[in-house]
Write a protein that holds these residues in place. Structure first.
Motif, mmCIF file in Angstrom:
data_model
loop_
_atom_site.group_PDB
_atom_site.id
_atom_site.type_symbol
_atom_site.label_atom_id
_atom_site.label_comp_id
_atom_site.label_asym_id
_atom_site.label_seq_id
_atom_site.Cartn_x
_atom_site.Cartn_y
_atom_site.Cartn_z
ATOM 1 N N VAL A 192 -5.956 3.612 -10.424
ATOM 2 C CA VAL A 192 -4.634 3.005 -10.349
ATOM 3 C C VAL A 192 -3.687 3.837 -11.198
ATOM 4 C CG1 VAL A 192 -5.050 1.435 -12.301
ATOM 5 C CG2 VAL A 192 -3.331 0.843 -10.563
ATOM 6 N N THR A 193 -2.447 3.931 -10.785
ATOM 7 C CA THR A 193 -1.442 4.665 -11.548
ATOM 8 C C THR A 193 -0.327 3.727 -11.994
ATOM 9 O OG1 THR A 193 0.073 5.213 -9.724
ATOM 10 C CG2 THR A 193 -1.871 6.631 -10.014
ATOM 11 N N ASP A 203 1.615 2.615 -8.959
ATOM 12 C CA ASP A 203 1.084 1.465 -8.227
ATOM 13 C C ASP A 203 1.655 0.179 -8.822
ATOM 14 O OD1 ASP A 203 -1.700 2.235 -6.503
ATOM 15 O OD2 ASP A 203 -1.187 3.650 -8.066
ATOM 16 N N ILE A 229 0.452 0.900 -3.204
ATOM 17 C CA ILE A 229 0.090 2.246 -2.763
ATOM 18 C C ILE A 229 -1.325 2.172 -2.208
ATOM 19 C CG2 ILE A 229 -0.316 4.656 -3.385
ATOM 20 C CD1 ILE A 229 1.740 4.443 -5.561
ATOM 21 N N THR A 265 -4.516 5.459 -3.067
ATOM 22 C CA THR A 265 -4.100 5.954 -4.380
ATOM 23 C C THR A 265 -4.729 7.307 -4.713
ATOM 24 O OG1 THR A 265 -3.744 3.702 -5.213
ATOM 25 C CG2 THR A 265 -4.083 5.428 -6.861
ATOM 26 N N PHE A 267 -0.583 8.453 1.995
ATOM 27 C CA PHE A 267 -0.672 7.121 1.397
ATOM 28 C C PHE A 267 0.400 6.233 2.035
ATOM 29 C CE2 PHE A 267 2.285 9.548 -1.177
ATOM 30 C CZ PHE A 267 3.330 8.669 -1.399
#
Length: 252
Positions: A39-40, A43, A85, A88, A98
Motif C-alpha cells: 500500500v502507498t 492509495d 488504486i 498497486t 492500474f
C-alpha cells in the motif's frame, strides 16, 4: 439515481487527476500482510479524497473500502465500494496498468459500477439502469466466440499451479494474459478482448465489474460455482454466462 451516477463519474476522474498530479512526488510504500501485498500513501490519500466527496454530498450513505478496515456490509443501506488504486504493485513498479474502482449498492442491489484505467484515460461505467460504456461509447453484450479464438486472463500463480484446472482451460484458448490488476483485466473481458478472468481477489476488486458484467451477459462466481459473498477474499471467475457450462468441463 442519475445524479449519483454522474457524481460518481466526476469524482473517479478527479481521483485519477489527483493520482497523476502526485506520481512524480515521493511515494511511501508499506507492506500489509507480506512483501507483495503493498500500500502507498497515494492509495490512502485517494481513498480519503473519494470518501470526503461522497460524505459531503451524501452524508447518510455508507462506505466499504480497501484501506483502513472500512467494511460496511453492502446489504445494509446505501453503500459505496471503493478501490482507490487497483494494481498497486503495477503502480509502484511501472507507473501504469492500474485502475480506480467504484461500485454503488442499495440494500445489496448493485446500481452502477465504474472502472477507470487512469493512465489511458478509459472510464468503463454503467450497469443497473445504465448502459455500460467506455468513455461514452456503449459496449455490446457478449457475442459468442469459440475457445480457439479467445484469450484468457488469469492470476499467474493460479495458472502456473493449474489451480482447479485453469491451465487445462487455458490450453483450449490462444493463450493467457496476466495484467496484475483485477479492474483492467475484467474491463478487457467486458470489452470482448478476453474470454474470462480467474483470480483470488477481494470484494472491492470485483464489485464494479460484477454490476457492469450482469448488464452485458457476464457472471461472477467462485470457482466452485457459488455466488461471491462480498465479505472475504475468494477465488473467482468472471466469464460469459453463456460459456459457464462449457467452462465447467475444465474447472474442477
Amino acid at each position: 439515481m442519475k445524479n449519483k451516477y454522474q457524481f460518481a463519474q466526476e469524482i473517479i476522474r478527479e481521483a485519477g487527476h489527483f493520482i497523476k498530479s502526485k506520481m512524480d512526488h515521493y511515494i511511501h510504500v508499506e507492506e500489509k500482510t507480506q512483501f507483495d501485498d503493498l500500500v502507498t500513501n497515494l492509495d490512502k490519500e485517494t481513498q480519503e479524497l473519494l470518501i470526503s466527496k461522497i460524505k459531503n454530498c451524501y452524508p447518510e450513505d455508507n462506505v466499504f473500502a480497501e484501506e483502513d478496515d472500512i467494511r460496511h456490509p453492502i446489504n445494509q443501506g446505501n453503500v459505496w465500494v471503493l478501490d482507490p488504486i487497483d494494481g498497486t504493485v503495477n503502480f509502484i513498479v511501472q507507473g501504469d496498468h492500474f485502475a480506480i474502482m467504484i461500485a454503488y449498492f442499495e440494500a445489496g442491489v448493485g446500481k452502477f459500477g465504474l472502472i477507470y484505467d487512469v493512465m489511458r484515460n478509459l472510464l468503463y461505467c454503467g450497469g443497473g439502469e445504465f448502459p455500460v460504456c467506455v468513455n461514452g461509447r456503449p459496449l455490446p453484450e457478449y457475442e459468442e466466440k469459440p475457445f480457439n479464438r479467445s484469450l484468457l486472463g488469469t492470476n499467474a500463480c493460479m495458472y502456473a499451479d493449474n489451480y482447479h484446472g485453469i491451465r487445462d482451460l487455458a490450453k483450449q484458448t490462444l493463450g493467457v494474459r496476466v495484467y496484475g490488476g483485477a479492474g483492467i483485466s475484467m474491463a478487457q473481458v467486458m470489452a470482448g478482448q478476453l474470454l474470462g478472468y480467474f483470480s483470488h481477489i477481494q470484494p472491492w476488486d470485483y464489485a464494479a465489474a460484477y454490476i457492469m458484467g450482469k448488464k452485458l451477459g457476464y457472471t461472477l462466481l467462485t470457482l466452485d460455482g457459488h455466488p461471491v459473498d462480498f465479505n472475504s477474499r475468494q477465488t473467482i471467475m468472471f466469464i460469459p454466462q453463456a460459456k459457464l457450462t462449457e467452462i465447467k468441463k475444465y474447472i474442477k
